[in-house]
Structures are given as C-alpha cells and as structure tokens.
Design a protein around this motif. Structure first.
Motif: not given
Length: 75
Positions: A5-27
């Motif tokens: 979902e696109r929101t003001a230039g930011l997008s939610w990412v499914s954990v099935r598609d990709r994971l964030p880098f270690d240590g990066h704080e996320c909603a």
C-alpha cells in the motif's frame, strides 16, 4: 498475503516479499496467531529475529513492515 500500500511516498512491505535490514527500526503490522486480531507496533530485526517494543505481542507474527524515516539531525 498483504498487498503493498502506498502512503505519502512510503509503502508497506509483506514479510513474504522482503525483510528489512538488521537494526533498521520499522513500523510493523502484527497478527495474533490464534485469531485474526491485527496490531501495529514498532520494532526491528536483530540477528534474524524480530525485536518488538510492545511485550504484549508475544503470540503475534509480523506480517508487514514499513521503514521509519530517519531522525532529523537538527532535533
């Protein structure tokens, strides 16, 4: 699967598609493994495990994440 979902230039990412880098704080969007209850939280991945700030989310699985913007230097 949660759709992106696109929101003001930011997008939610499914954990099935990709994971964030270690240590990066996320909603996070977390789902209770015993029900369909969804909750929002703040957390990050450390050494392959989710670290969630809300200790009440013990039985919840992370479903999607959104990288938080960095803190401005002049704050």
């Amino acid at each position: 699967m949660l759709a992106t979902e696109r929101t003001a230039g930011l997008s939610w990412v499914s954990v099935r598609d990709r994971l964030p880098f270690d240590g990066h704080e996320c909603a996070l969007i977390c789902r209770n493994s015993n029900s369909a209850d969804l909750r929002r939280a703040i957390g990050c991945r450390l050494h392959g495990n989710w670290e969630i700030q809300d200790c009440a989310l013990v039985n919840f699985d992370v479903r999607a994440w959104l990288k938080l913007p960095s803190t401005p230097a002049n704050v």
